[in-house]
Design an enzyme around this catalytic site. Structure first.
Site, short mmCIF file in Angstrom:
data_model
loop_
_atom_site.label_atom_id
_atom_site.label_comp_id
_atom_site.label_asym_id
_atom_site.label_seq_id
_atom_site.Cartn_x
_atom_site.Cartn_y
_atom_site.Cartn_z
N ARG A 254 0.83 -1.22 0.00
CA ARG A 254 0.00 0.00 0.00
C ARG A 254 0.86 1.27 0.00
O ARG A 254 0.46 2.29 -0.57
CB ARG A 254 -0.98 -0.05 1.18
N GLN A 290 -9.09 33.35 -11.14
CA GLN A 290 -9.11 32.81 -9.77
C GLN A 290 -9.61 31.36 -9.73
O GLN A 290 -9.16 30.58 -8.90
CB GLN A 290 -9.98 33.68 -8.87
N GLU A 378 -5.13 -3.40 -4.13
CA GLU A 378 -4.42 -3.50 -2.83
C GLU A 378 -5.27 -2.89 -1.70
O GLU A 378 -4.75 -2.29 -0.75
CB GLU A 378 -3.02 -2.90 -2.92
N1 CAA Z 1 -0.56 -7.45 9.41
C1 CAA Z 1 -0.51 -8.60 10.16
N2 CAA Z 1 -1.62 -9.26 10.56
C2 CAA Z 1 -2.82 -8.74 10.22
C3 CAA Z 1 -2.96 -7.57 9.46
C4 CAA Z 1 -1.76 -6.92 9.06
N3 CAA Z 1 -1.80 -5.78 8.33
N4 CAA Z 1 -4.26 -7.30 9.27
C5 CAA Z 1 -4.95 -8.27 9.90
N5 CAA Z 1 -4.08 -9.14 10.47
C6 CAA Z 1 -4.39 -10.34 11.27
C7 CAA Z 1 -5.24 -9.94 12.47
O1 CAA Z 1 -4.44 -9.52 13.55
C8 CAA Z 1 -5.99 -11.22 12.74
O2 CAA Z 1 -5.16 -12.12 13.48
P1 CAA Z 1 -5.56 -12.62 14.97
O3 CAA Z 1 -6.93 -13.23 14.85
O4 CAA Z 1 -4.49 -13.59 15.33
O5 CAA Z 1 -5.55 -11.38 15.82
C9 CAA Z 1 -6.20 -11.83 11.37
O6 CAA Z 1 -5.21 -11.22 10.52
C10 CAA Z 1 -7.58 -11.55 10.82
O7 CAA Z 1 -7.78 -10.13 10.84
P2 CAA Z 1 -9.21 -9.47 10.68
O8 CAA Z 1 -10.17 -10.12 11.60
O9 CAA Z 1 -9.05 -7.99 10.77
O10 CAA Z 1 -9.58 -9.92 9.19
P3 CAA Z 1 -10.83 -9.61 8.30
O11 CAA Z 1 -11.25 -10.87 7.65
O12 CAA Z 1 -11.85 -8.80 9.06
O13 CAA Z 1 -10.20 -8.71 7.11
C11 CAA Z 1 -9.47 -6.73 6.00
C12 CAA Z 1 -9.56 -7.53 7.30
C13 CAA Z 1 -8.72 -5.48 6.38
C14 CAA Z 1 -10.83 -6.35 5.45
C15 CAA Z 1 -8.68 -7.55 4.94
O14 CAA Z 1 -9.42 -8.64 4.50
C16 CAA Z 1 -8.29 -6.71 3.74
O15 CAA Z 1 -7.30 -5.96 3.80
N6 CAA Z 1 -9.03 -6.83 2.62
C17 CAA Z 1 -8.60 -6.22 1.36
C18 CAA Z 1 -7.79 -7.19 0.58
C19 CAA Z 1 -6.95 -6.54 -0.48
O16 CAA Z 1 -6.30 -5.52 -0.25
N7 CAA Z 1 -6.90 -7.17 -1.64
C20 CAA Z 1 -6.07 -6.73 -2.72
C21 CAA Z 1 -5.26 -7.89 -3.21
S1 CAA Z 1 -3.80 -7.54 -4.14
C22 CAA Z 1 -4.28 -6.78 -5.56
O17 CAA Z 1 -4.95 -5.82 -5.50
C23 CAA Z 1 -3.86 -7.32 -6.90
C24 CAA Z 1 -2.49 -7.03 -7.29
O18 CAA Z 1 -1.84 -7.90 -7.85
C25 CAA Z 1 -1.90 -5.69 -7.11
#
Ligand code: CAA
Length: 396
Positions: A254, A290, A378
């Protein structure tokens, strides 16, 4: 330059080495990428020649130590270089960011010594292209809900992988992929594991290439697994570590997308300033009005605010290296603000150009189309807001 906030008690300094890199990348990008950007946007071809030249400059593994094929520099170097590449062409910066932050970074953080040697070295040096595969047709923002499966065979030697992944950046050309798939569906996000995948092996099929609005030269496709045999030694981290690996790698990713958005915004802004100085209307340069001045002021202010949020995220990532404290909040704020800035600035820059901005004879419409993806991939702007708010409220 020094930036300091209460959350990040470290100094960010642009050194002579950073300046040298910045100048070399700027020079390269303007001379070699700007002249071909329009052609590749139109054809949608993968710009392999310029990517190889970028690799020769160390840009495909900037933060990877030299012994693993990289340039051995820091996150600030990565951000400065990526912004300059994005300013020339967003597609090149997408390919560069996935190779650096999503592919190499994940293996450097969680891989064994053997895995780093085998899987990072050729990709950081640019000999091979790396990709990251998390998303599936029915799981995008809700990344933990995936249908693909990896099942250990009876002999315990291989995982057999089946399923369909989508929106894989560099999917059509990638040699190696960091793949996230479910090993134990009963455990939800804790049942996801990460694997190192040789994309040229039997059982992996490259699916349809996406016909995209923007970043058209960065190839994106589906990847289909049909009884793909992945040796157990290619498991990254432990079974069940996959979701955390995916998320922490996205924190780095990100920051890269924020830098990309900043580069696109800067390119559009520079064109708008030049046009506002030159274009005459009602007997004077339009920059005298402006309403145009307000646009210029708002564009410039947002660009500088985005830059500082990116620097803040760099500081937080440096702190993470020293303390292990997560920089999720800082990365999400930088990505959210920079991507929305890129959208705002490219829209206003196009508006300042009027009909000329809407024409393919100028790059404004390409900047506008390219900027749009930064609010989606992302993690969408909505997901970034969710991450930021959850962090502040201490809620899940
Ligand atoms: N770092 C480390 N651990 C993390 C974390 C991070 N940034 N974020 C969450 N976790 C951990 C949490 O601590 C949790 O662990 P514990 O249960 O042990 O505490 C576990 O992961 C689950 O976390 P959440 O309950 O918060 O998970 P969630 O299912 O509610 O999802 C979310 C959270 C933020 C919505 C996540 O799913 C998310 O970021 N979604 C977006 C996905 C994304 O960005 N996709 C893009 C893919 S890449 C792309 O775009 C294509 C490309 O090729 C460029």
């Amino acid at each position: 330059m020094a930036v300091q906030t209460s959350h990040t008690p470290l100094m960010l300094t642009i050194t002579e080495e950073h300046e040298m890199l910045l100048n070399a990348v700027r020079d390269f990008a303007q001379k070699e990428i700007v002249p071909i950007a329009e052609k590749f946007d139109e054809s949608g071809d993968f710009p392999m020649d310029t990517i190889k030249k970028m690799a020769g400059m160390g840009l495909m593994g900037i933060e990877v130590p030299e012994e693993y094929g990289g340039a051995g520099m820091d996150v600030l170097a990565y951000v400065l270089a990526l912004t300059e590449i994005a300013k020339a062409d967003a597609s090149h910066s997408t390919i560069m960011s996935v190779n650096n932050s999503l592919y190499c970074n994940g293996i450097m953080l969680f891989g064994t010594e053997e895995q780093k040697q085998k899987w990072v070295k050729p990709v950081a040096s640019g000999e091979k292209i790396g990709a990251y595969s998390l998303t599936e047709p029915m799981s995008g923002s809700d990344a933990a809900t995936m249908a693909s499966r990896a099942v250990l065979n009876a002999a315990g030697t291989h995982y057999i992988i089946n399923g369909r992944k989508s929106w894989v950046t560099s999917g059509p050309v990638a040699d190696y992929i960091v793949l996230f798939t479910m090993t134990d569906p009963s455990k939800g996000s804790k049942g996801i594991s990460a694997f190192l995948i040789d994309a040229n092996q039997k059982g992996l099929i490259r699916g349809k290439k996406e016909p995209k609005l923007g970043i058209r030269a960065s190839a994106t496709s589906e990847i289909i697994f049909e009884d793909y045999e992945c040796p157990v030694e290619n498991l990254l981290g432990k079974e069940g570590d996959g979701f955390k690996i995916a998320m922490s790698v996205l924190d780095a990713g990100r920051i890269g997308i924020a830098a990309q958005a900043l580069g696109i915004a800067e390119a559009a802004y520079e064109k708008a300033v030049a046009y506002a100085r030159e274009r005459q209307a009602f007997g004077q340069a339009i920059g005298q009005f402006q309403m145009i001045q307000q646009k210029i002021a708002d564009m410039k202010t947002r660009i500088e605010a985005a830059r500082h949020l990116i620097y803040n995220a760099c500081l937080a990532k440096m702190r993470y290296k020293a303390t292990g404290a997560r920089y999720t909040l800082e990365a999400s704020m930088a990505k959210l603000f920079a991507s929305e800035t890129a959208m705002f600035v490219t829209d206003e820059a196009l508006q300042i150009h009027g009909g000329m901005g809407y024409s393919k004879e100028m790059p404004l419409e390409r900047y506008y189309r390219d900027a749009r993806i930064t609010r989606i991939y992302e993690g969408t702007s909505e997901i970034q807001r969710m991450v930021i708010a959850r962090n502040e409220l201490g809620m899940r």
